[in-house]
Design an enzyme around this catalytic site. Structure first.
Site, PDB file in Angstrom:
ATOM      1  CG  HIS A 110      -3.994  -0.422   6.672  1.00  0.00           C
ATOM      2  ND1 HIS A 110      -3.745  -0.499   8.015  1.00  0.00           N
ATOM      3  CD2 HIS A 110      -3.116   0.516   6.184  1.00  0.00           C
ATOM      4  CE1 HIS A 110      -2.762   0.323   8.333  1.00  0.00           C
ATOM      5  NE2 HIS A 110      -2.374   0.956   7.241  1.00  0.00           N
ATOM      6  CG  ASP A 163       0.853  -1.228   7.651  1.00  0.00           C
ATOM      7  OD1 ASP A 163       1.818  -1.984   7.861  1.00  0.00           O
ATOM      8  OD2 ASP A 163       0.925   0.005   7.682  1.00  0.00           O
ATOM      9  CG  HIS A 217      -0.302   0.111   2.524  1.00  0.00           C
ATOM     10  ND1 HIS A 217       0.530  -0.860   3.040  1.00  0.00           N
ATOM     11  CD2 HIS A 217      -0.339   1.102   3.467  1.00  0.00           C
ATOM     12  CE1 HIS A 217       0.950  -0.488   4.240  1.00  0.00           C
ATOM     13  NE2 HIS A 217       0.448   0.697   4.513  1.00  0.00           N
ATOM     14  CG  ASP A 257       5.267   2.876   7.155  1.00  0.00           C
ATOM     15  OD1 ASP A 257       4.325   3.376   6.509  1.00  0.00           O
ATOM     16  OD2 ASP A 257       5.086   2.016   8.035  1.00  0.00           O
ATOM     17  CG  HIS A 258       4.359  -0.071   4.165  1.00  0.00           C
ATOM     18  ND1 HIS A 258       4.523  -1.386   4.542  1.00  0.00           N
ATOM     19  CD2 HIS A 258       3.883   0.581   5.250  1.00  0.00           C
ATOM     20  CE1 HIS A 258       4.150  -1.526   5.809  1.00  0.00           C
ATOM     21  NE2 HIS A 258       3.754  -0.339   6.256  1.00  0.00           N
ATOM     22  CG  HIS A 312      -0.086   4.388   4.995  1.00  0.00           C
ATOM     23  ND1 HIS A 312      -0.856   3.542   5.780  1.00  0.00           N
ATOM     24  CD2 HIS A 312      -0.875   5.481   4.759  1.00  0.00           C
ATOM     25  CE1 HIS A 312      -2.032   4.093   6.007  1.00  0.00           C
ATOM     26  NE2 HIS A 312      -2.079   5.260   5.399  1.00  0.00           N
ATOM     27  CG  HIS A 349       4.985  -2.596  10.357  1.00  0.00           C
ATOM     28  ND1 HIS A 349       3.991  -2.013  11.105  1.00  0.00           N
ATOM     29  CD2 HIS A 349       5.128  -1.811   9.262  1.00  0.00           C
ATOM     30  CE1 HIS A 349       3.546  -0.931  10.487  1.00  0.00           C
ATOM     31  NE2 HIS A 349       4.223  -0.799   9.354  1.00  0.00           N
TER      32      HIS A 349
END
Length: 315
Positions: free
Chosen positions: A141, A209, A63, A67-68, A65, A267
């Site tokens: 999520h 997530d 996805h 941090d990914h 976000h 994570h």
């Protein structure tokens, strides 16, 4: 020799810490390299881990976000700069196409034509990924998120004793594997089923997530290696539910109910320090009696072979 191992590049959630980089995981599998969720700093972490752009054949984003995915620009530009000539396929949710485009062309550089975008949608999109099938499944999520699963086709394991009994040796073994039968030195016909036994294919899953949902269990079912987020401890279960994340205890439950062989927790929220780390494995083990690994940056985790005892992860 085939190489199947997880190279852990980063293990923090949301923001990097002094000891944990943003997410990043390279799963090496028989010549393929699946780079999952390259967060900020992934390019440098790859150097520290001793892997390079030429090892990457897939970029898989769960996805969008930060941090990914904030490491995508650096990884793509390194692929271009290093002159990678093989195809690198990029899988990501089609709903994030705008964000992918921004990341893919985040700055000026001499571009490359080897990146092949593979946006997807739906309940279980899949791709032919060389030695495995790569399947994505939707998770739960606040933004659309998918997990990934790799499945090797089932095969057969040759039985040396049976081969010797029938006099099948050398090139005849390869012919038997290819054709299903071969003529032995005594003139008899030897069938593959007489000299081999079924060998289930190996599998691995990558679950980031998400709250608990059907997709988590479908991805984890029977895998040899499960890499799964465990952002929080049970004391913050309400917080985990509010933001669509898992606790270590929930990750252990998933592994136990799904028949996982090796569980890798990652994570980790920045709210926890080194003193809290033993609690993650302890909570996961309340439900799961298999091997539990709390991932650390630059750790290497082998995919456990079906015919051997489980090997330990190394830092």
């Amino acid at each position: 020799m085939s190489l199947r191992e997880l190279v852990v590049l980063g293990t923090s959630s949301a923001v990097p810490t002094r000891h944990r980089n943003h997410n990043g995981y390279l799963l090496r599998w028989d010549g393929e390299g699946f780079l999952f969720d390259p967060g900020e700093g992934t390019q440098r972490q790859m150097i520290r881990a001793g892997v390079g752009s030429h090892d990457v054949t897939w970029i898989c984003v769960t996805h969008f976000h930060g941090d990914h995915c904030l490491g995508v620009p650096g990884v793509v530009q390194r692929i271009a700069r290093d002159g990678v000539t093989h195809r690198v396929r990029a899988a990501y949710p089609a709903s994030g196409e705008t964000y992918w485009r921004r990341l893919r062309h985040a700055s000026v550089f001499a571009d490359t034509s080897v990146i092949e975008e593979c946006p997807f949608s739906g309940p279980a999109p899949s791709f032919d990924a060389g030695p495995v099938t790569l399947t994505a499944r939707p998770l739960s999520h606040p933004v659309e998120s998918y997990g990934y699963r790799l499945d090797e086709p089932d095969g057969r394991r040759m039985l040396p004793g049976r081969l010797a009994e029938r006099g099948v040796r050398g090139p005849a073994i390869g012919e038997l594997q290819r054709e299903g039968s071969v003529r032995a030195p005594d003139g008899s016909v030897v069938l593959l089923s007489e000299c081999s036994e079924p060998r289930p294919g190996q599998s691995a899953a990558f679950v980031m997530d998400t709250a608990l949902c059907d997709g988590v269990f479908a991805l984890a079912e029977g895998v040899d290696l499960l890499v799964i987020e465990s952002t929080f401890l049970s004391s913050e279960a309400d917080l985990a539910a509010r933001y669509g994340h898992l606790t270590a205890a929930q990750a252990g439950r998933v592994a136990a109910e799904s028949g996982v062989r090796r569980l890798v927790l990652t994570h980790v929220s920045e709210r926890y320090d080194a003193a809290d780390e033993p609690r993650f494995t302890e909570e996961a083990r309340l439900a799961f009696d298999g091997e539990v690994v709390l991932a650390h940056d630059l750790m290497r985790v082998p995919v456990p072979r079906r015919d051997q005892p489980v090997q330990r992860a190394t830092k």
